[in-house]
Design a protein around this motif. Structure first.
Motif, PDB file in Angstrom:
ATOM      1  N   THR A 148      22.699  -1.304 -19.445  1.00  0.00           N
ATOM      2  CA  THR A 148      23.557  -2.479 -19.547  1.00  0.00           C
ATOM      3  C   THR A 148      23.550  -3.208 -18.197  1.00  0.00           C
ATOM      4  OG1 THR A 148      25.656  -1.489 -18.803  1.00  0.00           O
ATOM      5  CG2 THR A 148      25.030  -1.164 -21.122  1.00  0.00           C
ATOM      6  N   GLY A 149      23.796  -4.518 -18.240  1.00  0.00           N
ATOM      7  CA  GLY A 149      23.710  -5.281 -16.998  1.00  0.00           C
ATOM      8  C   GLY A 149      22.316  -5.239 -16.420  1.00  0.00           C
ATOM      9  N   ALA A 150      21.298  -5.315 -17.291  1.00  0.00           N
ATOM     10  CA  ALA A 150      19.921  -5.082 -16.867  1.00  0.00           C
ATOM     11  C   ALA A 150      19.364  -6.190 -15.986  1.00  0.00           C
ATOM     12  CB  ALA A 150      19.024  -4.909 -18.101  1.00  0.00           C
ATOM     13  N   ALA A 151      20.029  -7.338 -15.938  1.00  0.00           N
ATOM     14  CA  ALA A 151      19.567  -8.425 -15.062  1.00  0.00           C
ATOM     15  C   ALA A 151      20.207  -8.372 -13.681  1.00  0.00           C
ATOM     16  CB  ALA A 151      19.858  -9.785 -15.703  1.00  0.00           C
ATOM     17  N   GLY A 152      21.176  -7.493 -13.505  1.00  0.00           N
ATOM     18  CA  GLY A 152      21.842  -7.379 -12.217  1.00  0.00           C
ATOM     19  C   GLY A 152      21.045  -6.535 -11.245  1.00  0.00           C
ATOM     20  N   ALA A 153      21.606  -6.331 -10.066  1.00  0.00           N
ATOM     21  CA  ALA A 153      20.873  -5.629  -9.014  1.00  0.00           C
ATOM     22  C   ALA A 153      20.668  -4.158  -9.350  1.00  0.00           C
ATOM     23  CB  ALA A 153      21.601  -5.781  -7.681  1.00  0.00           C
ATOM     24  N   VAL A 154      21.738  -3.426  -9.660  1.00  0.00           N
ATOM     25  CA  VAL A 154      21.598  -2.014 -10.023  1.00  0.00           C
ATOM     26  C   VAL A 154      20.826  -1.880 -11.325  1.00  0.00           C
ATOM     27  CG1 VAL A 154      22.836   0.080 -10.682  1.00  0.00           C
ATOM     28  CG2 VAL A 154      23.664  -1.290  -8.772  1.00  0.00           C
ATOM     29  N   GLY A 155      21.198  -2.678 -12.327  1.00  0.00           N
ATOM     30  CA  GLY A 155      20.534  -2.593 -13.618  1.00  0.00           C
ATOM     31  C   GLY A 155      19.056  -2.908 -13.528  1.00  0.00           C
ATOM     32  N   GLY A 193      24.563  -5.231 -27.682  1.00  0.00           N
ATOM     33  CA  GLY A 193      24.843  -3.813 -27.517  1.00  0.00           C
ATOM     34  C   GLY A 193      25.254  -3.092 -28.773  1.00  0.00           C
ATOM     35  N   THR A 194      24.942  -3.645 -29.946  1.00  0.00           N
ATOM     36  CA  THR A 194      25.341  -2.973 -31.181  1.00  0.00           C
ATOM     37  C   THR A 194      24.355  -1.891 -31.596  1.00  0.00           C
ATOM     38  OG1 THR A 194      24.242  -4.695 -32.474  1.00  0.00           O
ATOM     39  CG2 THR A 194      26.583  -4.989 -32.019  1.00  0.00           C
ATOM     40  N   GLU A 195      23.125  -1.966 -31.079  1.00  0.00           N
ATOM     41  CA  GLU A 195      22.137  -0.939 -31.422  1.00  0.00           C
ATOM     42  C   GLU A 195      22.543   0.395 -30.799  1.00  0.00           C
ATOM     43  OE1 GLU A 195      21.563  -3.826 -30.198  1.00  0.00           O
ATOM     44  OE2 GLU A 195      20.263  -4.936 -31.560  1.00  0.00           O
ATOM     45  N   GLY A 196      22.271   1.464 -31.516  1.00  0.00           N
ATOM     46  CA  GLY A 196      22.653   2.779 -31.019  1.00  0.00           C
ATOM     47  C   GLY A 196      21.508   3.759 -31.099  1.00  0.00           C
ATOM     48  N   GLY A 197      21.850   5.028 -30.874  1.00  0.00           N
ATOM     49  CA  GLY A 197      20.867   6.077 -30.998  1.00  0.00           C
ATOM     50  C   GLY A 197      20.005   6.315 -29.780  1.00  0.00           C
ATOM     51  N   ASP A 203      25.125   2.555 -17.579  1.00  0.00           N
ATOM     52  CA  ASP A 203      26.076   1.469 -17.794  1.00  0.00           C
ATOM     53  C   ASP A 203      26.337   0.672 -16.515  1.00  0.00           C
ATOM     54  OD1 ASP A 203      27.957  -0.175 -18.989  1.00  0.00           O
ATOM     55  OD2 ASP A 203      29.563   1.328 -18.924  1.00  0.00           O
ATOM     56  N   ALA A 204      25.340  -0.111 -16.080  1.00  0.00           N
ATOM     57  CA  ALA A 204      25.500  -0.896 -14.858  1.00  0.00           C
ATOM     58  C   ALA A 204      26.476  -2.047 -15.024  1.00  0.00           C
ATOM     59  CB  ALA A 204      24.136  -1.427 -14.412  1.00  0.00           C
ATOM     60  N   ALA A 205      26.742  -2.466 -16.257  1.00  0.00           N
ATOM     61  CA  ALA A 205      27.689  -3.555 -16.507  1.00  0.00           C
ATOM     62  C   ALA A 205      29.126  -3.075 -16.647  1.00  0.00           C
ATOM     63  CB  ALA A 205      27.288  -4.341 -17.760  1.00  0.00           C
ATOM     64  N   VAL A 206      29.332  -1.761 -16.567  1.00  0.00           N
ATOM     65  CA  VAL A 206      30.671  -1.159 -16.653  1.00  0.00           C
ATOM     66  C   VAL A 206      31.356  -1.549 -17.964  1.00  0.00           C
ATOM     67  CG1 VAL A 206      32.734  -0.573 -15.331  1.00  0.00           C
ATOM     68  CG2 VAL A 206      30.751  -1.489 -14.138  1.00  0.00           C
ATOM     69  N   VAL A 224      28.585   3.721 -13.116  1.00  0.00           N
ATOM     70  CA  VAL A 224      28.285   3.398 -11.716  1.00  0.00           C
ATOM     71  C   VAL A 224      29.535   3.292 -10.855  1.00  0.00           C
ATOM     72  CG1 VAL A 224      26.109   2.268 -12.286  1.00  0.00           C
ATOM     73  CG2 VAL A 224      28.221   0.908 -12.242  1.00  0.00           C
ATOM     74  N   ILE A 225      30.698   3.630 -11.420  1.00  0.00           N
ATOM     75  CA  ILE A 225      31.943   3.649 -10.654  1.00  0.00           C
ATOM     76  C   ILE A 225      32.523   5.056 -10.740  1.00  0.00           C
ATOM     77  CG2 ILE A 225      34.263   2.709 -10.374  1.00  0.00           C
ATOM     78  CD1 ILE A 225      33.305   0.133 -11.599  1.00  0.00           C
ATOM     79  N   PRO A 226      32.616   5.772  -9.629  1.00  0.00           N
ATOM     80  CA  PRO A 226      33.107   7.150  -9.670  1.00  0.00           C
ATOM     81  C   PRO A 226      34.495   7.250 -10.280  1.00  0.00           C
ATOM     82  CG  PRO A 226      32.148   6.655  -7.533  1.00  0.00           C
ATOM     83  CD  PRO A 226      32.225   5.351  -8.273  1.00  0.00           C
ATOM     84  N   GLN A 227      34.682   8.290 -11.093  1.00  0.00           N
ATOM     85  CA  GLN A 227      35.944   8.592 -11.764  1.00  0.00           C
ATOM     86  C   GLN A 227      36.376   7.524 -12.768  1.00  0.00           C
ATOM     87  OE1 GLN A 227      36.350   9.126  -7.939  1.00  0.00           O
ATOM     88  NE2 GLN A 227      35.223  10.927  -8.597  1.00  0.00           N
ATOM     89  N   ALA A 228      35.479   6.594 -13.123  1.00  0.00           N
ATOM     90  CA  ALA A 228      35.830   5.542 -14.082  1.00  0.00           C
ATOM     91  C   ALA A 228      35.052   5.672 -15.387  1.00  0.00           C
ATOM     92  CB  ALA A 228      35.576   4.163 -13.471  1.00  0.00           C
ATOM     93  N   GLU A 229      34.320   6.765 -15.562  1.00  0.00           N
ATOM     94  CA  GLU A 229      33.550   6.918 -16.780  1.00  0.00           C
ATOM     95  C   GLU A 229      34.456   7.205 -17.972  1.00  0.00           C
ATOM     96  OE1 GLU A 229      33.392  10.972 -14.664  1.00  0.00           O
ATOM     97  OE2 GLU A 229      33.509   8.843 -14.156  1.00  0.00           O
ATOM     98  N   PRO A 230      34.083   6.781 -19.174  1.00  0.00           N
ATOM     99  CA  PRO A 230      34.902   7.060 -20.358  1.00  0.00           C
ATOM    100  C   PRO A 230      34.836   8.529 -20.738  1.00  0.00           C
ATOM    101  CG  PRO A 230      32.828   6.049 -21.006  1.00  0.00           C
ATOM    102  CD  PRO A 230      32.868   6.018 -19.500  1.00  0.00           C
ATOM    103  N   PRO A 231      35.787   9.016 -21.517  1.00  0.00           N
ATOM    104  CA  PRO A 231      35.741  10.415 -21.945  1.00  0.00           C
ATOM    105  C   PRO A 231      34.588  10.663 -22.919  1.00  0.00           C
ATOM    106  CG  PRO A 231      37.548   9.260 -23.023  1.00  0.00           C
ATOM    107  CD  PRO A 231      37.002   8.333 -21.995  1.00  0.00           C
ATOM    108  N   SER A 232      34.084  11.870 -22.904  1.00  0.00           N
ATOM    109  CA  SER A 232      32.975  12.235 -23.769  1.00  0.00           C
ATOM    110  C   SER A 232      33.388  12.220 -25.239  1.00  0.00           C
ATOM    111  CB  SER A 232      32.458  13.622 -23.404  1.00  0.00           C
ATOM    112  OG  SER A 232      31.457  14.039 -24.307  1.00  0.00           O
ATOM    113  N   VAL A 233      32.480  11.764 -26.076  1.00  0.00           N
ATOM    114  CA  VAL A 233      32.631  11.848 -27.531  1.00  0.00           C
ATOM    115  C   VAL A 233      31.296  12.289 -28.111  1.00  0.00           C
ATOM    116  CG1 VAL A 233      34.423  10.074 -27.691  1.00  0.00           C
ATOM    117  CG2 VAL A 233      32.022   9.407 -27.821  1.00  0.00           C
TER     118      VAL A 233
END
Length: 295
Positions: A148-155, A193-197, A203-206, A224-233
């Motif tokens: 995600t955010g593939a046009a940005g610097a990190v992405g 971002g609707t495609e899955g699998g 997740d560079a776009a957070v 890319v932000i420490p301690q800000a990741e979503p919970p696992s599912v």
């Protein structure tokens, strides 16, 4: 020397140019005469108070390209060498947005030979973040990755590094960024971002949970932000990178620049004394490439 700092939180107007003593390197440190230093979103976060530190002077800037001009005991570098480095830290009195900066000797690498110093300054923070995030995902050639955010610097760096490693990369960005993202090595492009699998998501776009939903059951997610990741599912392995200064890894990335694998993008250069204007430009959004401050 001149340095950009904040002493009160706020918008771009909170950035001040102050006079500060030239720092002296201790053992296993080097002092770099700054020739270029990139402005990154983390600097805006420091400026606005996102990392705390109220009531103190906070230096801005993590990336630096320039020339070693003094060394401490047991340094691996010599005065006169052209280098890039990452100076880690959100709570430091002085950063790389200054005329001189001191960094640990093992945070330093030689400037890529194929680019100018302004472009070189865009490498350390964003490329190390992308590389270390990909380390967390531990992908094999042929596996699928959504960036995600593939046009940005990190992405953008993540797309190039993953594609170079044989990973099948899909880039998520705005519609008008498709040509850019594909030129970086993405084999597919999406805007919603609707495609899955996917085997993994970087997740560079957070986007958080929206990005996590695109990973397959038992896949992997790296934020890319420490301690800000979503919970696992669904058994998805979840982590977030906390970038670390690593001169050896930075040297590898510099070689990839010289090999044509990594592209360094500069949006514009701004004199250090106009740091407020640089922050205002970043706040406008839509910057492709980095704004670089030049003392």
């Amino acid at each position: 020397m001149r340095a950009a700092v904040v002493t009160e939180f706020g918008g771009p107007e909170a950035v001040r140019i102050v006079d500060a003593p030239v720092p002296e390197p201790a053992a296993r440190q080097v002092r770099i005469k700054v020739e270029a230093a990139t402005l990154n979103p983390v600097d805006a976060g420091v400026r606005s108070g996102g990392f705390g530190g109220a009531g103190t002077q906070l230096g801005l800037g993590w990336d630096v390209a320039g020339t070693v001009d003094a060394v401490g005991v047991a340094s691996a570098w010599q005065p006169g060498e052209r280098v890039v480095a990452l100076q880690y830290g959100v709570a430091k009195a002085l950063g790389t947005h200054a005329e001189y900066v001191v960094v640990d000797t093992d945070a330093v690498a030689k400037v890529p030979a194929s680019v100018d110093v302004v472009h070189a300054a865009t490498l350390p923070l964003n490329a190390l973040t992308a590389a270390q995030a990909l380390d967390l995902l531990d992908l094999r050639p042929g596996q699928s990755l959504l960036v995600t955010g593939a046009a940005g610097a990190v992405g953008g760096f993540a797309v190039q590094l993953a594609a170079h490693a044989g990973v099948e990369v899909t880039g998520l960005a705005r519609e008008d960024d498709e040509e850019l993202v594909r030129s970086l090595g993405a084999s597919a492009f999406v805007t919603d971002g609707t495609e899955g699998g996917f085997d993994a998501v970087l997740d560079a776009a957070v986007l958080g949970e929206r990005a996590l939903a695109r990973a397959r059951d038992g896949g992997a997610y790296a934020g890319v932000i420490p301690q800000a990741e979503p919970p696992s599912v669904r058994g998805v392995r979840v982590a977030a990178v906390e970038v670390a200064a690593d001169g050896a890894r930075l040297a590898e990335l510099a070689r990839l620049v010289d090999d044509g694998v990594l592209t360094l993008r500069v949006a514009e250069t701004v004199p250090l004394e106009d740091a407020q204007k640089a922050h205002a430009r970043l706040a406008e959004g839509g910057v492709r490439g980095r704004v670089v401050l030049v003392p």
